[in-house]
Design a protein around this motif. Structure first.
Motif, PDB file in Angstrom:
ATOM      1  N   SER A 198      31.677  41.711  48.903  1.00  0.00           N
ATOM      2  CA  SER A 198      31.926  43.165  48.937  1.00  0.00           C
ATOM      3  C   SER A 198      33.298  43.501  48.349  1.00  0.00           C
ATOM      4  N   LYS A 199      34.311  42.697  48.653  1.00  0.00           N
ATOM      5  CA  LYS A 199      35.645  42.946  48.086  1.00  0.00           C
ATOM      6  C   LYS A 199      35.676  42.643  46.589  1.00  0.00           C
ATOM      7  N   VAL A 200      34.953  41.615  46.179  1.00  0.00           N
ATOM      8  CA  VAL A 200      34.862  41.287  44.751  1.00  0.00           C
ATOM      9  C   VAL A 200      34.151  42.424  44.013  1.00  0.00           C
ATOM     10  N   LYS A 201      33.082  42.961  44.608  1.00  0.00           N
ATOM     11  CA  LYS A 201      32.371  44.090  44.000  1.00  0.00           C
ATOM     12  C   LYS A 201      33.300  45.300  43.828  1.00  0.00           C
ATOM     13  N   ASP A 202      34.133  45.585  44.823  1.00  0.00           N
ATOM     14  CA  ASP A 202      35.094  46.688  44.706  1.00  0.00           C
ATOM     15  C   ASP A 202      36.047  46.461  43.538  1.00  0.00           C
ATOM     16  N   LEU A 203      36.552  45.255  43.424  1.00  0.00           N
ATOM     17  CA  LEU A 203      37.462  44.916  42.331  1.00  0.00           C
ATOM     18  C   LEU A 203      36.740  44.986  40.986  1.00  0.00           C
ATOM     19  N   GLU A 204      35.508  44.543  40.953  1.00  0.00           N
ATOM     20  CA  GLU A 204      34.679  44.607  39.748  1.00  0.00           C
ATOM     21  C   GLU A 204      34.545  46.059  39.278  1.00  0.00           C
ATOM     22  N   ILE A 205      34.236  46.955  40.191  1.00  0.00           N
ATOM     23  CA  ILE A 205      34.059  48.377  39.861  1.00  0.00           C
ATOM     24  C   ILE A 205      35.372  48.976  39.358  1.00  0.00           C
ATOM     25  N   ASN A 206      36.461  48.696  40.047  1.00  0.00           N
ATOM     26  CA  ASN A 206      37.771  49.234  39.652  1.00  0.00           C
ATOM     27  C   ASN A 206      38.282  48.653  38.347  1.00  0.00           C
ATOM     28  N   VAL A 212      42.848  39.951  45.454  1.00  0.00           N
ATOM     29  CA  VAL A 212      43.484  40.701  44.373  1.00  0.00           C
ATOM     30  C   VAL A 212      42.992  40.253  42.999  1.00  0.00           C
ATOM     31  N   GLY A 213      42.129  39.247  42.956  1.00  0.00           N
ATOM     32  CA  GLY A 213      41.590  38.793  41.686  1.00  0.00           C
ATOM     33  C   GLY A 213      40.431  37.846  41.906  1.00  0.00           C
ATOM     34  N   PHE A 214      39.631  37.666  40.843  1.00  0.00           N
ATOM     35  CA  PHE A 214      38.538  36.703  40.916  1.00  0.00           C
ATOM     36  C   PHE A 214      38.159  36.256  39.516  1.00  0.00           C
ATOM     37  N   ILE A 215      37.488  35.120  39.465  1.00  0.00           N
ATOM     38  CA  ILE A 215      36.937  34.609  38.222  1.00  0.00           C
ATOM     39  C   ILE A 215      35.557  34.031  38.516  1.00  0.00           C
ATOM     40  N   ILE A 216      34.631  34.317  37.618  1.00  0.00           N
ATOM     41  CA  ILE A 216      33.282  33.745  37.662  1.00  0.00           C
ATOM     42  C   ILE A 216      33.094  33.031  36.331  1.00  0.00           C
ATOM     43  N   ALA A 217      32.777  31.752  36.380  1.00  0.00           N
ATOM     44  CA  ALA A 217      32.627  30.978  35.153  1.00  0.00           C
ATOM     45  C   ALA A 217      31.521  29.943  35.319  1.00  0.00           C
ATOM     46  N   ARG A 218      31.144  29.360  34.191  1.00  0.00           N
ATOM     47  CA  ARG A 218      30.119  28.317  34.182  1.00  0.00           C
ATOM     48  C   ARG A 218      30.717  27.077  33.539  1.00  0.00           C
ATOM     49  N   LEU A 219      30.476  25.946  34.155  1.00  0.00           N
ATOM     50  CA  LEU A 219      30.961  24.661  33.677  1.00  0.00           C
ATOM     51  C   LEU A 219      29.894  24.018  32.799  1.00  0.00           C
ATOM     52  N   ILE A 220      30.307  23.621  31.589  1.00  0.00           N
ATOM     53  CA  ILE A 220      29.403  22.958  30.651  1.00  0.00           C
ATOM     54  C   ILE A 220      30.080  21.666  30.215  1.00  0.00           C
ATOM     55  N   LEU A 256      36.451  37.995  34.800  1.00  0.00           N
ATOM     56  CA  LEU A 256      37.802  37.718  35.282  1.00  0.00           C
ATOM     57  C   LEU A 256      38.457  39.067  35.509  1.00  0.00           C
ATOM     58  N   ALA A 257      38.960  39.284  36.716  1.00  0.00           N
ATOM     59  CA  ALA A 257      39.594  40.564  37.025  1.00  0.00           C
ATOM     60  C   ALA A 257      40.755  40.348  37.987  1.00  0.00           C
ATOM     61  N   VAL A 258      41.786  41.152  37.788  1.00  0.00           N
ATOM     62  CA  VAL A 258      42.936  41.180  38.693  1.00  0.00           C
ATOM     63  C   VAL A 258      43.218  42.645  39.002  1.00  0.00           C
ATOM     64  N   ASN A 259      43.418  42.942  40.258  1.00  0.00           N
ATOM     65  CA  ASN A 259      43.760  44.291  40.694  1.00  0.00           C
ATOM     66  C   ASN A 259      44.928  44.795  39.851  1.00  0.00           C
ATOM     67  N   SER A 260      44.830  46.039  39.356  1.00  0.00           N
ATOM     68  CA  SER A 260      45.842  46.577  38.442  1.00  0.00           C
ATOM     69  C   SER A 260      47.252  46.553  39.031  1.00  0.00           C
ATOM     70  N   VAL A 261      47.373  46.688  40.346  1.00  0.00           N
ATOM     71  CA  VAL A 261      48.689  46.650  40.994  1.00  0.00           C
ATOM     72  C   VAL A 261      49.339  45.271  40.858  1.00  0.00           C
TER      73      VAL A 261
END
Length: 133
Positions: A17-25, A61-69, A90-95
């Protein structure tokens, strides 16, 4: 007063839920909650969050989603191990941008490739995303 510390750890279902909020922002292409859950189950997935650990609270305040190959060439082509990481989001809260949080997340991703001889990281960004370029 204690200084804020950024901790990078694996994402879990309770973080969605917190990641989704950051994703939207961050104006990212939205994933559904089910997409995140399926991604967390994928053995080749790298899903990490950056968490602000302060005296009063813990805040993502940030997250990353990646795939390992990982590619191992046969003896006719080469004996090199190549580890590729394809970054989905990849997202980091603007603040908290420009404080090295994105770099911390990328560095943690790289640790999944410690046994490889070569490392490649791929991120596709919009042409208008100057801060990512």
């Amino acid at each position: 007063m204690k200084e804020n510390v950024i901790l990078v750890r694996k994402m879990d279902v309770e973080d969605i839920s917190k990641v989704k909020d950051l994703e939207i922002n961050s104006y990212l292409s939205p994933w559904s909650k089910e997409d995140y859950i399926e991604n967390l189950k994928n053995i080749n997935s790298i899903s990490l969050v950056a968490e602000l650990d302060s005296e009063s609270s813990k805040n993502i305040v940030g997250f990353i989603i990646a795939r390992l190959i990982t590619t191992v060439f046969n003896e006719n082509r080469s004996s090199s191990n190549i580890c590729e990481i394809e970054i989905y989001n990849l997202a980091v809260n603007s603040v908290y941008q420009r404080q090295g949080i994105g770099t911390k997340l990328l560095n943690e991703c790289e640790k999944y490739c410690v046994s490889s001889e070569k490392l490649q990281i791929w991120l596709e960004v919009r042409a208008s995303n100057n801060s990512a370029i």
